[in-house]
Design a protein around this motif. Structure first.
Motif, short mmCIF file in Angstrom:
data_model
loop_
_atom_site.label_atom_id
_atom_site.label_comp_id
_atom_site.label_asym_id
_atom_site.label_seq_id
_atom_site.Cartn_x
_atom_site.Cartn_y
_atom_site.Cartn_z
N GLU A 56 0.82 -1.25 0.07
CA GLU A 56 0.01 0.05 -0.15
C GLU A 56 0.86 1.45 0.00
O GLU A 56 2.09 1.13 0.02
N VAL A 57 0.51 2.27 -0.05
CA VAL A 57 0.83 3.67 -0.13
C VAL A 57 0.02 4.53 0.40
O VAL A 57 -1.33 4.54 0.49
N ASP A 58 0.59 5.83 0.99
CA ASP A 58 -0.17 6.76 1.41
C ASP A 58 0.28 8.28 1.11
O ASP A 58 1.68 8.50 1.49
N ALA A 191 -2.19 -15.43 -0.47
CA ALA A 191 -1.46 -16.28 0.20
C ALA A 191 -1.29 -15.96 1.78
O ALA A 191 -1.46 -17.03 2.84
N ALA A 192 -1.35 -14.70 2.23
CA ALA A 192 -0.84 -14.45 3.54
C ALA A 192 -2.19 -14.49 4.37
O ALA A 192 -2.62 -15.22 5.48
N ARG A 193 -3.45 -14.31 3.86
CA ARG A 193 -4.81 -14.57 4.17
C ARG A 193 -4.89 -15.90 4.52
O ARG A 193 -5.76 -16.41 5.72
N PHE A 194 -4.49 -16.96 3.50
CA PHE A 194 -5.06 -18.09 3.81
C PHE A 194 -4.07 -18.80 4.91
O PHE A 194 -4.47 -20.10 5.40
N SER A 195 -2.81 -18.30 5.22
CA SER A 195 -2.16 -18.54 6.22
C SER A 195 -2.33 -18.18 7.51
O SER A 195 -1.63 -18.45 8.48
N GLY A 196 -3.47 -17.34 7.65
CA GLY A 196 -3.99 -16.96 8.87
C GLY A 196 -3.79 -15.45 9.35
O GLY A 196 -4.01 -15.15 10.47
N ILE A 197 -2.97 -14.68 8.50
CA ILE A 197 -2.56 -13.49 8.82
C ILE A 197 -3.76 -12.62 8.77
O ILE A 197 -4.66 -12.51 7.66
N ARG A 198 -4.11 -11.62 9.63
CA ARG A 198 -5.17 -10.89 9.58
C ARG A 198 -4.62 -9.68 8.80
O ARG A 198 -4.22 -8.70 9.44
N VAL A 199 -4.99 -9.80 7.58
CA VAL A 199 -4.45 -8.75 6.63
C VAL A 199 -5.13 -7.37 6.67
O VAL A 199 -4.46 -6.16 6.92
N LYS A 200 -6.33 -7.32 6.81
CA LYS A 200 -7.10 -6.13 6.86
C LYS A 200 -6.65 -5.35 8.26
O LYS A 200 -6.40 -4.14 8.20
N ARG A 201 -6.65 -6.04 9.32
CA ARG A 201 -6.23 -5.41 10.42
C ARG A 201 -5.07 -4.90 10.63
O ARG A 201 -4.60 -3.93 10.94
N LEU A 202 -4.09 -5.82 10.16
CA LEU A 202 -2.49 -5.22 9.95
C LEU A 202 -2.32 -3.87 9.16
O LEU A 202 -1.57 -2.97 9.60
N LYS A 203 -2.92 -4.02 7.97
CA LYS A 203 -2.91 -2.91 6.94
C LYS A 203 -3.52 -1.74 7.72
O LYS A 203 -3.18 -0.60 7.58
N LEU A 204 -4.61 -1.78 8.50
CA LEU A 204 -5.24 -0.70 9.06
C LEU A 204 -4.24 -0.17 10.23
O LEU A 204 -4.32 1.29 10.14
N SER A 205 -3.71 -1.07 10.76
CA SER A 205 -2.65 -0.36 11.92
C SER A 205 -1.70 0.07 11.30
O SER A 205 -1.13 1.04 11.74
N MET A 206 -1.03 -0.06 10.09
CA MET A 206 -0.15 0.52 9.42
C MET A 206 -0.77 2.02 9.00
O MET A 206 0.30 3.01 9.35
N PHE A 207 -1.79 2.11 8.40
CA PHE A 207 -2.29 3.30 8.11
C PHE A 207 -2.34 4.44 9.42
O PHE A 207 -2.07 5.50 9.02
N VAL A 208 -2.85 3.84 10.45
CA VAL A 208 -2.92 4.66 11.47
C VAL A 208 -1.40 5.21 12.07
O VAL A 208 -1.44 5.93 12.46
N THR A 209 -0.44 3.86 12.11
CA THR A 209 0.70 4.40 12.56
C THR A 209 1.40 5.44 11.52
O THR A 209 1.92 6.48 12.09
N THR A 210 1.05 5.42 10.34
CA THR A 210 1.61 6.55 9.41
C THR A 210 0.79 7.88 9.57
O THR A 210 1.57 8.90 9.77
N GLY A 211 -0.30 7.79 10.13
CA GLY A 211 -1.19 9.00 10.43
C GLY A 211 -0.45 9.80 11.72
O GLY A 211 -0.49 10.91 11.63
N VAL A 212 -0.33 8.85 12.51
CA VAL A 212 0.43 9.35 13.87
C VAL A 212 1.74 9.97 13.75
O VAL A 212 2.17 11.27 14.23
#
Length: 327
Positions: A56-58, A191-212
């Protein structure tokens, strides 16, 4: 040689040439200016690296920083204490990051289009909040921290908090499951989603960290330059993206190192500082930044294509395996 290693070597060569041939480059005052002017880019480059690695990118980071500075100036004019204003600005960064992240992760919109839109929206809100005013009368101790340096050395006070954040970011990206998950998402989200990674939650946290960290950069920008305006940090997103990609972060995600990104940040900052000392115009510096952005995208791709072509030639030239003798 890996691309990030090449960028580090190029930074070293540029520093040697600048110390040797650029007048006044090596004095303590100029070096403190170089580091202080580069820190806003370096601060945002920390979460931006993780975000780009995840695919992703911001592009709203400069506008988020400008909005944070505008709110800081408006609240200071309203008589609020600076110790209260700074947490409010960081909370504003959380909100900006949440808006970007929710639009991307919950509605499935492309981050490039979303953050171009919020880049314009946040800048417009900043102008509404502060207008054309410029707030400069912040407390002296905060201005000294934002722009001051330790004694007669070239080391700014603000460098130490950045080094702490850098150490945290390096550990998170390169030594924790969170970092490995970001690389996995960038390499293949499905593949990350099928391996059990919470993709949406992790991406959301990265956007919030970038905003902070963008909001924190807005606070630092206002203190470093002793001015809070709605147009603070205009164009900062271009410098951040150029520096991150120059450091070898793959825009498609899944590849790169934080060390390479920071090397790209300081390579770009050193080059701009040396050009300023040589009286190169600001317009020409923008052209150089754009050219470096193109090179940083093309360079790693061309390198991979060359390596793949060599591997194919070696495979084609290898002798066929000998059949085992019959018994």
């Amino acid at each position: 040689m890996r691309w990030d290693s090449a960028v580090g070597a190029l930074l070293l060569v540029l520093l040697i040439c600048s110390f040797s041939f650029v007048d006044n480059f090596g004095n303590a005052l100029n070096l403190s200016f170089l580091i202080g002017n580069t820190l806003p880019i370096a601060l945002i480059a920390l979460p931006m690296t993780m975000l780009v690695i995840s695919g992703e990118v911001d592009l709203s980071v400069g506008s988020t920083a400008g909005l944070s500075g505008a709110v800081m100036g408006a609240l200071w004019n309203a008589g609020m204490a600076i110790e209260t204003i700074i947490p409010i600005c960081l909370l504003l960064g959380v909100v900006c990051g949440l808006v970007n992240g929710l639009l991307v992760t919950r509605l499935g919109l492309p981050s490039l289009a979303v953050t171009i839109g919020t880049m314009a929206a946040y800048r417009g809100i900043a102008q509404i909040v502060l207008g054309s005013d410029s707030v400069t009368d912040f407390p002296t101790q905060y201005l000294d921290f934002g722009a001051g340096r330790i004694g007669d050395t070239f080391i700014p006070y603000a460098l130490f908090p950045f080094l702490v954040l850098l150490a945290i970011a390096v550990v998170v990206l390169h030594a924790t499951p969170t970092g490995r998950s970001l690389f996995a998402i960038g390499a293949s989200e499905e593949a990350a989603r099928f391996s059990g990674i919470r993709v949406k939650r992790l991406k959301l946290s990265m956007f919030v960290t970038t905003g902070v960290l963008s909001a924190l950069t807005g606070v630092f920008w206002a203190l470093h330059y002793a001015s809070a305006r709605y147009d603070n940090a205009t164009g900062l997103e271009l410098s951040v993206i150029a520096a991150v990609l120059l450091g070898g972060i793959d825009f498609d995600g899944g590849k790169g190192t934080l060390g390479g990104a920071i090397a790209g940040v300081f390579l770009l900052g050193t080059l701009q500082n040396a050009m300023s000392l040589q009286n190169v115009s600001a317009q020409s510096q923008i052209v150089v930044t754009g050219v470096l952005l193109v090179i940083s995208v093309l360079g790693p791709r061309i390198g991979r294509q060359v390596a793949q072509a060599r591997a194919r030639r070696r495979t084609a030239a290898a002798p066929p395996p000998q059949a085992a003798p019959s018994t």
